[in-house]
Scaffold this motif. Structure first.
Motif, short mmCIF file in Angstrom:
data_model
loop_
_atom_site.label_atom_id
_atom_site.label_comp_id
_atom_site.label_asym_id
_atom_site.label_seq_id
_atom_site.Cartn_x
_atom_site.Cartn_y
_atom_site.Cartn_z
N ALA A 48 0.83 -1.21 0.00
CA ALA A 48 0.00 0.00 0.00
C ALA A 48 0.87 1.26 0.00
O ALA A 48 0.56 2.24 -0.68
CB ALA A 48 -0.94 0.00 1.21
N MET A 49 1.97 1.23 0.75
CA MET A 49 2.90 2.36 0.77
C MET A 49 3.48 2.61 -0.62
O MET A 49 3.55 3.75 -1.09
CB MET A 49 4.03 2.11 1.76
CG MET A 49 3.64 2.09 3.20
SD MET A 49 5.05 1.57 4.21
CE MET A 49 4.23 0.62 5.48
N ARG A 50 3.89 1.53 -1.27
CA ARG A 50 4.44 1.65 -2.62
C ARG A 50 3.38 2.22 -3.58
O ARG A 50 3.67 3.11 -4.38
CB ARG A 50 4.93 0.31 -3.14
CG ARG A 50 6.14 -0.22 -2.43
CD ARG A 50 6.61 -1.54 -3.06
NE ARG A 50 7.50 -2.28 -2.19
CZ ARG A 50 8.72 -1.91 -1.83
NH1 ARG A 50 9.22 -0.79 -2.28
NH2 ARG A 50 9.45 -2.66 -1.04
N ARG A 51 2.17 1.71 -3.47
CA ARG A 51 1.11 2.16 -4.36
C ARG A 51 0.79 3.64 -4.11
O ARG A 51 0.58 4.40 -5.05
CB ARG A 51 -0.13 1.30 -4.14
CG ARG A 51 -1.23 1.58 -5.11
CD ARG A 51 -2.33 0.56 -4.98
NE ARG A 51 -3.43 0.90 -5.87
CZ ARG A 51 -4.57 0.26 -5.90
NH1 ARG A 51 -4.78 -0.77 -5.10
NH2 ARG A 51 -5.51 0.63 -6.72
N ALA A 52 0.76 4.04 -2.84
CA ALA A 52 0.49 5.45 -2.52
C ALA A 52 1.58 6.36 -3.08
O ALA A 52 1.31 7.48 -3.51
CB ALA A 52 0.38 5.63 -1.00
N GLY A 53 2.80 5.85 -3.11
CA GLY A 53 3.91 6.65 -3.60
C GLY A 53 4.04 6.69 -5.11
O GLY A 53 4.71 7.57 -5.66
N THR B 134 1.16 6.18 -7.37
CA THR B 134 -0.10 6.46 -8.04
C THR B 134 -0.22 7.95 -8.34
O THR B 134 0.00 8.78 -7.47
CB THR B 134 -1.29 6.00 -7.17
OG1 THR B 134 -1.17 4.60 -6.95
CG2 THR B 134 -2.62 6.29 -7.83
N HIS C 212 -2.12 11.33 -8.77
CA HIS C 212 -3.33 11.84 -8.17
C HIS C 212 -3.27 13.36 -8.15
O HIS C 212 -2.24 13.97 -8.43
CB HIS C 212 -3.47 11.31 -6.73
CG HIS C 212 -2.33 11.72 -5.84
ND1 HIS C 212 -2.28 12.93 -5.21
CD2 HIS C 212 -1.18 11.08 -5.51
CE1 HIS C 212 -1.19 13.01 -4.51
NE2 HIS C 212 -0.49 11.90 -4.68
N TYR D 176 -4.80 14.92 -5.32
CA TYR D 176 -5.19 15.21 -3.95
C TYR D 176 -4.22 16.21 -3.33
O TYR D 176 -3.01 16.15 -3.53
CB TYR D 176 -5.20 13.93 -3.11
CG TYR D 176 -5.41 14.20 -1.65
CD1 TYR D 176 -6.68 14.48 -1.15
CD2 TYR D 176 -4.33 14.21 -0.75
CE1 TYR D 176 -6.88 14.75 0.19
CE2 TYR D 176 -4.54 14.49 0.58
CZ TYR D 176 -5.80 14.76 1.05
OH TYR D 176 -6.00 15.02 2.39
#
Length: 110
Positions: free
Chosen positions: A94-99, A101, A103, A105
């Protein structure tokens, strides 16, 4: 299969029943978890704002919700909370994906 943290507080009437007729509550919890494909990994009584905690594995959120509904509907707990848990590997992904992706936001409007 996903992991879930269950936390509950017994109703006063249930505590009175447990004192007058002690029995294995862990085995009783398993009877509410296993019919929904769940597995009870650990079960503890606790001091503090909750009376007990358990780590449970369910095949999916629907199964976890059904198990929680069965327990809540049995009229033995005053409160019950279910928290979805992530393994360390899932959190790292999830950390990798958040970094990575893309976006738009922002915490504050620009």
């Amino acid at each position: 299969m996903g992991y879930y943290l269950l936390q509950w507080k017994y109703k006063d009437a249930q505590v009175k029943r447990m004192i007058s007729k002690p029995h294995n509550r862990q085995a009783m919890a398993a009877k509410a978890i296993e019919p929904f494909g769940g597995k009870l990994h650990s079960f503890f009584f606790a001091f503090g704002p909750v009376d007990g905690v358990a780590i449970v594995e369910y095949p999916d959120n629907e199964s976890a919700a059904a198990g929680a509904m069965l327990i809540a509907g049995a009229d033995v707990v005053e409160s019950l909370s279910t928290t979805v848990l992530l393994t360390s590997a899932e959190a790292e992904q999830a950390m990798r994906r958040a970094g990575t992706t893309r976006h738009s936001y922002s915490a504050m409007p620009e």
